[in-house]
Design an enzyme around this catalytic site. Structure first.
Site, PDB file in Angstrom:
ATOM      1  CG  ASP A   1      -0.707  -8.133   8.944  1.00 14.84           C
ATOM      2  OD1 ASP A   1      -0.938  -8.528  10.106  1.00 14.84           O
ATOM      3  OD2 ASP A   1      -1.611  -7.840   8.128  1.00 14.84           O
TER       4      ASP A   1
ATOM      5  CG  ASP B   1      -7.303  -3.846  10.976  1.00 11.00           C
ATOM      6  OD1 ASP B   1      -7.940  -4.746  10.389  1.00 11.00           O
ATOM      7  OD2 ASP B   1      -6.101  -3.940  11.231  1.00 11.00           O
TER       8      ASP B   1
HETATM    9 MG    MG Z   1      -5.054  -7.822  10.091  1.00  6.16          MG
END
Ligand code: MG
Ligand code: ADP
Length: 605
Positions: free
Chosen positions: A8, A191
């Site tokens: 990520d 998110d």
């Molecule tokens: Mg993120």
């Protein structure tokens, strides 16, 4: 098969994970932490520091410690605003409208900065496994366009990583959440990280994870909240002491760190303190800053951010054809979802308790690791389906735009529709492929043109032309047209249709809404023109037919109606055109079976 890790690459923090024997390992870095700040300190050619140590030097080296660089990945200099992103380093214009960062002893590109972060993630994994790691699945925000994805890929290559696949962050979070859930369910992923916000609607099936809709803001995150607190404290301090902390780079950095700490504390406590001893000095000696901030004040300050979050949620829900209460689960991902006011907002919007079962910092990397494991064959295959950002279609005769693939359709997809010709013995049609939300073709964005030739000659409305739009898993669009009678096919391949920033997408959608009335008028005219052409063609044929002559009154009426329609069209007087068109239709009805009324979908001429 060689090991593939999941990374990520976050705006604020990066995480590397690996999936092995039914379990995900979030790999700790050399400082022992699961998350690595995406901060790179370009101290000297010999000293390039990444992560926590670089973050700590944001205070002393604000021009050389580069943070939030993801906001500039694949972006053009002319479209960015460094102030808006809340950064203190210097952005300069590079060749071809590119962005460069001036770190004093060098100019580096956002790709190089991200490459440094990825190199750190790679070595974190290599230290853990005690062997080289060269392959990765990397995540990007759902709204990243082609340029941004390509920039991410280049960064990985520079770091010595082969990108096995780029997946969207919300899709990754859904994988982390849903792989072991067998039931079909519809979820939403909310998110809210440090630099970006995405909300996505997904349908999870046993073997297919389908993104139904997505909406986001690449300039909205915890950084913005920090900025609000920063401005609040700096201005209050200025009012009370006449000292502007914003003029002192060291004070700016200390204040930034302090407000972020207070923000995080206020997620668990209701009262915190911005405490900066010796922050400045005046004639009387050192000046200290001590401002208590409670959750109530914090909630008031961040109020302006909340409607932007809500708006995106509504967009995505409506685009998926759903109501906000239609979700089985709403997953919270990203550090900023720890803020109670954000959780309350999510609860209000979706009318349910948000799901906090995932670790908000790690879920995306875990999902990337799961995808990596699927690719090595150690996990069952799950198909990840993405969506198109804007509608795709072709121009019709008369300038109308007809949509074949609506906005937010999932890909891969294949759609076809039948069209025909508007003129007798027409042997060629031009296919004009466009993207956009306007009903008027020229108002949309052209993706390509091609011609279909060798159509078997026939009266207008008879040929059957099959237009097919196909989009593969990599987002590549192919458009083909086939004449059913002759079998002749012609096609065009378009790779860059997704190449739009999220702002561009929003602009296109809002323009379409505001132009709806103009478009309707245009469409009505185009519709009348096309249908009148078909009718008049048939009238002419009947008038020429000497075997079965019309009675003189009818001949007169037809000629007059056709003449009046042409005149009306040339005057552009809309009510007049409507009337003349209505007269043509009345006559066609009177003519009864002499007119073969065809249900036509006017072909692109
Ligand atoms: Mg993120
Ligand atoms: P990104 O995806 O942009 O890298 P993250 O998901 O790591 O971001 O989230 C980082 C953001 O979350 C930062 O703005 C950080 O201040 C914020 N954050 C982390 N923990 C908390 C907390 N407990 N309360 C509020 N915000 C938090």
């Amino acid at each position: 098969m060689e090991r593939i890790v999941g990374i990520d690459l976050g705006t604020t923090n990066s995480v590397v994970a690996y999936y092995e024997q039914g379990q995900t390992i979030v790999i700790p870095n050399s400082e022992g932490s699961h998350t690595t700040p995406s901060v790179v300190l370009f101290k000297s050619p010999e000293e390039i520091i990444v992560g926590e140590l670089a973050k700590r030097q944001l205070v002393t080296s604000p021009k050389q410690a580069i943070r939030s660089v993801k906001r500039f990945m694949g972006a053009r200099f002319s479209e960015i605003d460094g102030k808006r992103a809340g950064i203190d380093y210097d952005l300069i214009e590079g060749p071809g409208d590119s962005i460069l960062i001036d770190v004093g002893w060098a100019r580096v590109s956002p790709v190089q900065v991200s490459a440094a972060v990825l190199r750190k993630m790679k070595s974190t994994a290599e230290d853990y496994f005690s062997e080289p790691v060269t392959k990765a699945v990397i995540t990007v925000p759902a709204y990243f366009n082609d340029n941004q994805r390509a920039a991410t890929k280049s960064a990985a290559e520079i770091a010595g990583l082969e990108v096995m696949r780029i997946i969207n962050e919300p899709t990754a979070a859904a994988l982390a959440y849903g792989l072991d859930k067998q039931v079909n369910q519809r979820i939403s992923v909310f998110d809210f990280g440090g630099g970006t916000f995405d909300v996505s609607v997904l349908e999870l099936d046993k073997d297919v994870f389908e993104v139904k809709a997505t909406c986001g803001d690449t300039f909205l995150g915890g950084d913005n909240i920090d900025e609000i607190l920063f401005v609040y404290v700096a201005e209050r301090f200025l009012r009370e002491t006449s000292i502007d902390l914003r003029l002192d780079p060291q004070a700016v950095q200390r204040l930034r760190e302090a407000v972020e700490k207070v923000k995080c504390e206020l997620s668990t406590t209701t009262e915190s303190l911005v405490s900066l001893p010796f922050i400045s000095a005046n004639a009387a000696g050192p000046v200290h800053l001590n401002y208590p901030i409670n959750r109530k004040l914090f909630n008031e300050l961040i109020q302006p951010i909340l409607p932007r979050l809500e708006e995106c949620c509504n967009f995505a829900t409506v685009d998926a054809g759903l109501n906000a209460s239609d979700f089985k689960s709403v997953l919270l991902v990203g550090g900023s979802t720890r803020i109670p006011a954000v959780q309350n907002l999510v609860r209000d919007i979706f009318k349910q308790e948000p799901n906090r079962s995932l670790n908000p910092d790690e879920a995306v990397a875990v999902g990337a690791a799961i995808q990596a494991s699927i690719m090595t064959g150690s996990l069952r295959e799950v198909l990840l389906l993405d969506v198109t950002p804007l509608s795709l279609g072709i121009e019709l005769a008369g300038g109308m735009f007809t949509v074949l693939v609506p906005r937010n359709s999932s890909i891969p997809t294949s759609v076809h529709k039948h069209f025909t010709t508007v003129k007798d013995n027409q042997t060629t049609v031009k296919v004009h492929v466009l993207q956009g939300e306007r009903k008027v073709a020229t108002e949309n964005h052209t993706l390509g043109h091609f011609k279909l030739t060798n159509i078997t000659p026939a009266p207008s409305g008879i040929p059957e032309i099959n237009v097919r739009f196909q989009i593969d898993a990599n987002g590549i669009l192919q458009v083909s047209a086939t004449d059913a009678t002759s079998g002749t096919t012609s096609s065009v391949t378009i790779e860059s249709y997704g190449n739009l920033s999220q702002q561009e997408v929003e602009q296109v959608i809002s323009m379409a809404a505001s132009s709806a009335d103009d478009d309707r008028l245009f469409l009505r005219k185009a519709y009348m023109r096309t249908h009148a052409d078909v009718l008049m063609g048939q009238f002419r044929k009947i008038l020429q037919d000497t075997k079965d002559p019309l009675d003189p009154a009818m001949t007169m009426a037809l000629k007059e109606a056709m003449f009046k329609f042409d005149i009306a069209m040339s005057t552009k007087d809309f009510p007049e055109i409507e009337m003349a068109f209505a007269r043509l239709k009345d006559l066609a009805n009177e003519m009864g079976e002499r007119i073969i009324m065809q249900q036509i979908d006017p072909g692109s001429g």
